[in-house]
Design a protein around this motif. Sequence first.
Motif, PDB file in Angstrom:
ATOM      1  N   ASP A  33       0.556  -0.959   0.304  1.00 14.64           N
ATOM      2  CA  ASP A  33      -0.091   0.097  -0.090  1.00 14.64           C
ATOM      3  C   ASP A  33       0.413   1.307  -0.076  1.00 14.64           C
ATOM      4  O   ASP A  33       0.049   2.691  -0.139  1.00 14.64           O
ATOM      5  CB  ASP A  33      -1.152   0.397   0.848  1.00 14.64           C
ATOM      6  N   ASP A  34       2.608   1.364   0.233  1.00 14.38           N
ATOM      7  CA  ASP A  34       3.214   1.955   0.286  1.00 14.38           C
ATOM      8  C   ASP A  34       3.456   3.073  -1.123  1.00 14.38           C
ATOM      9  O   ASP A  34       4.207   3.091  -1.391  1.00 14.38           O
ATOM     10  CB  ASP A  34       3.998   1.869   0.817  1.00 14.38           C
ATOM     11  N   TRP A  35       2.301   3.155  -1.894  1.00 17.88           N
ATOM     12  CA  TRP A  35       2.447   3.654  -3.179  1.00 17.88           C
ATOM     13  C   TRP A  35       3.256   4.979  -3.396  1.00 17.88           C
ATOM     14  O   TRP A  35       3.496   5.184  -4.437  1.00 17.88           O
ATOM     15  CB  TRP A  35       1.285   4.179  -4.224  1.00 17.88           C
ATOM     16  N   GLU A  36       3.626   5.943  -2.482  1.00 16.36           N
ATOM     17  CA  GLU A  36       4.139   6.605  -2.126  1.00 16.36           C
ATOM     18  C   GLU A  36       5.704   6.368  -2.580  1.00 16.36           C
ATOM     19  O   GLU A  36       6.532   7.027  -3.856  1.00 16.36           O
ATOM     20  CB  GLU A  36       3.999   7.814  -1.204  1.00 16.36           C
ATOM     21  N   GLY A  37       6.039   6.078  -1.968  1.00 17.85           N
ATOM     22  CA  GLY A  37       7.570   5.222  -1.850  1.00 17.85           C
ATOM     23  C   GLY A  37       8.276   4.415  -3.241  1.00 17.85           C
ATOM     24  O   GLY A  37       8.930   4.737  -4.129  1.00 17.85           O
ATOM     25  N   LEU A  38       6.759   3.782  -3.910  1.00 17.36           N
ATOM     26  CA  LEU A  38       7.245   2.926  -4.715  1.00 17.36           C
ATOM     27  C   LEU A  38       7.115   3.505  -6.135  1.00 17.36           C
ATOM     28  O   LEU A  38       7.867   3.147  -6.439  1.00 17.36           O
ATOM     29  CB  LEU A  38       5.649   1.787  -4.871  1.00 17.36           C
ATOM     30  N   TYR A  39       7.063   4.058  -5.883  1.00 14.68           N
ATOM     31  CA  TYR A  39       6.452   5.413  -7.565  1.00 14.68           C
ATOM     32  C   TYR A  39       7.575   6.479  -7.355  1.00 14.68           C
ATOM     33  O   TYR A  39       8.430   6.841  -8.101  1.00 14.68           O
ATOM     34  CB  TYR A  39       5.290   6.168  -8.301  1.00 14.68           C
ATOM     35  N   MET A  61      -4.352   5.529 -11.987  1.00 20.64           N
ATOM     36  CA  MET A  61      -2.578   5.000 -11.642  1.00 20.64           C
ATOM     37  C   MET A  61      -2.320   5.413 -12.853  1.00 20.64           C
ATOM     38  O   MET A  61      -1.087   5.170 -13.366  1.00 20.64           O
ATOM     39  CB  MET A  61      -2.999   4.927 -10.272  1.00 20.64           C
ATOM     40  N   THR A  62      -2.662   3.830 -13.500  1.00 17.00           N
ATOM     41  CA  THR A  62      -1.638   3.416 -14.547  1.00 17.00           C
ATOM     42  C   THR A  62      -1.872   4.205 -16.222  1.00 17.00           C
ATOM     43  O   THR A  62      -1.773   3.665 -17.177  1.00 17.00           O
ATOM     44  CB  THR A  62      -1.481   2.690 -14.874  1.00 17.00           C
ATOM     45  N   GLY A  98      -3.444   7.740  -5.912  1.00 16.08           N
ATOM     46  CA  GLY A  98      -1.985   7.069  -4.656  1.00 16.08           C
ATOM     47  C   GLY A  98      -3.109   6.744  -3.243  1.00 16.08           C
ATOM     48  O   GLY A  98      -2.992   5.726  -3.690  1.00 16.08           O
ATOM     49  N   THR A  99      -3.727   7.852  -2.954  1.00 16.40           N
ATOM     50  CA  THR A  99      -3.340   7.476  -1.716  1.00 16.40           C
ATOM     51  C   THR A  99      -5.170   7.169  -1.628  1.00 16.40           C
ATOM     52  O   THR A  99      -5.528   6.062  -0.770  1.00 16.40           O
ATOM     53  CB  THR A  99      -4.073   9.257  -0.852  1.00 16.40           C
ATOM     54  N   ASN A 100      -6.145   6.733  -2.551  1.00 20.29           N
ATOM     55  CA  ASN A 100      -7.285   6.036  -2.997  1.00 20.29           C
ATOM     56  C   ASN A 100      -6.554   4.425  -3.375  1.00 20.29           C
ATOM     57  O   ASN A 100      -7.620   3.895  -3.503  1.00 20.29           O
ATOM     58  CB  ASN A 100      -7.870   6.378  -3.826  1.00 20.29           C
ATOM     59  N   HIS A 101      -5.779   4.339  -3.662  1.00 20.58           N
ATOM     60  CA  HIS A 101      -4.663   2.958  -4.277  1.00 20.58           C
ATOM     61  C   HIS A 101      -6.055   2.942  -5.666  1.00 20.58           C
ATOM     62  O   HIS A 101      -6.413   1.957  -6.111  1.00 20.58           O
ATOM     63  CB  HIS A 101      -4.934   2.259  -3.623  1.00 20.58           C
TER      64      HIS A 101
END
Length: 721
Positions: A197-203, A302-303, A294-297
């Motif tokens: 769920d850490d999309w901030e770190g992922l991207y 996102m893509t 990102g925050t709502n996943h």
Amino acid sequence: MGVLSEGLTQILIPVTALIGIGFALLQWLLLSRVRVSSADHTNADNGYRKSLIGDSELENGVQSVEVTNNCAEIQHAISVVFGAIIFVFLGSVKGFSTQSDPCTYNEGNICKPALANAVFSTVAFLLGALNSVLSDFLGMKIATYANARTTPEARKGIGKAFVTAFRSGPVMGFLLSANGLLVLYITINLLKLYYRDDWEGLYESITGHGLGGLSMALFERVGGGIYTKAADFGADLVGNLNTVPEDDPRNPAVIVDNVGDNVGDIAGMGSDLFGSYAESSCAALFVASISSFGTNHDYTAMTYPLIISSMGIVVWLIATLFATDLFEITNVSQIEPSLKRQLLIATILITAGIAIVSFTALPSEFTLYNFGASKVVKNWHLFFCVAIGLLAGLGIGYITDPVQDVADSCRTGAATNLIFGLALGYKSVIIPVFAIAIAIHVSFSLAAMYGIGVAALGMLSTITTSLAIDAYGPISDNGGGIAEMAGMRHKIRERTDALDAAGNTTAAIGKGFAIGSAVLASLALFGAYVSRAGIKTVNVMTPKVFIAMTMKSVGSAALKMVEEVRRQFNTIPGLLEGREKPDYANCVKISTDASLKEMIPPSALVLLTPLIAGTFFGVENLAGVLAGSLVSGGVQVAISDSNTGGAWDNAKKYIEAGTTPHDASLGPKGSNPHKAAVTVGDPLKDTSGPSLNILIKLMAVESLLFAPFFAAHGGLIFKSF
């Protein structure tokens, strides 16, 4: 949530990429059916001829791919070293701690440790670098494969030769764009297994993919540009000084010239546009990750940048058929309109496709990050952002140079030619700057920095078209060179020259797209860097040193080339009369050594400037460097260099063509106007200009990737006071 589900998105993107790869292989198969034989060649007047060899253009033991491999060795070494720098710098942000930290943007949540970001940023960087090198290799293989097949097809007519030369472009375009999309998709999904769920770190880690692609593109563009222009410029000068045509087999520089076309004009452009694609995608993905997507996943929203690229592959698959199957070229005058028609058709189709994607993949309303605030945006806003990027690219691509005026100026010598070319280059900046400025204003007003990022992707959604059009020119040029070296009839050379002349004009389309998308994507990355570093004000600096270094490198290498050719004419008896063959390999060695040696200082300047500025002077100083490189280097200087150089080079080719009473009055080759037309156009348009758009992209994405380190530990000089 949009209409398009996450499950369908997970299928759509890789399937589209695989379709693109499959279509490229189909085009390769059709291209391979063209048989290469020397049975029908006539003997050359000078007593020897060049053979055409099946699967590649092998010239006196020198293959184009071997030259690229030399650059690749340096690229690999540097990628490993720079990968280690990424790990050390980012890992030290929190003292190599393995403890999770509060998220920077998604307040209240816990993100993965900085050490994990360092590891996966390094992995993404290496994958991006490897993908860029693969793009170089594919471009070289396809070019060398198609060069020798265009020449024999020219015996059957202009239409057959055009289809063969053009078909190789989609092979490269589809392989590059589909492979780039697939690798980025796989990288995201693999890293997602850890980040969850850490999309901030992922991207933020995915940003390393863009840096890897661009760092390798820099070496290919600069090194390849120095190689090819030293050869081309040297061969031109030799032709004037010794009354031996540029593509005459007696000219010792002719082989290195042909190889250079593949190295700089095809592999260089391929890696350049791949770097633009990787950077633009990473910029849009990062900004989206700190917004509601990102925050709502919301995976599908996102893509959205990847879906745009997928749509581009599908559209170009249809558009390709217009050039190769639906419309037949019967005379020379149809070539250039056919190439430009491809771009127009692709733009119209992709606009309709993006409208569908925008309304199915995106929620009707959402919020985007806007320098610490949130901006409410609707899905149709993003459609217009992508559309304005497409239209801006189309406008830049359709600008043409008044070549006749520049050619006429050669009547009174090189000085007036230089003045006319410079004036034209300065004037040609006006329309592209307005187009880019309008695109920036509209997209930022509608969707903040994310809007600028997807506008860049909109411009690059026709990347397959741009690559096909750009690759077509050098392949036709080398086809003409092979025809002359093989001693084929003059009529065959006239056909290949006609193909090349159209390619010279339309090659500006690829350069225009590369520069325009570089400015838009770099501005989006600049905004992300400013936000990530938490700074308020920016000062401006300029990138003039880089230009001088690349120009000087070409000049030094070209001078060595001319000296070597003079030596061979003076020391090899019977060379000028055609009784003996030149030492081609030594000329190749000169260009290779020059490119490997001379590309290091300008490349080091670009890679080290953000690290030095951010580490020793702080984030504000680095923001000033980025703003200066973007405003001056990315727009005015890059466009002016490319257009000025293109006008000079096209004026020379216009005089050489002699197909109308006007250009015939200026020629033929070796006349005073023709000698005056041999200027610095080649290094300007194919080395300095294109290198500058990589400069602004690379510095921006590198700054964003290292922003956490600069924010935590930067400004060492000022901290010491």
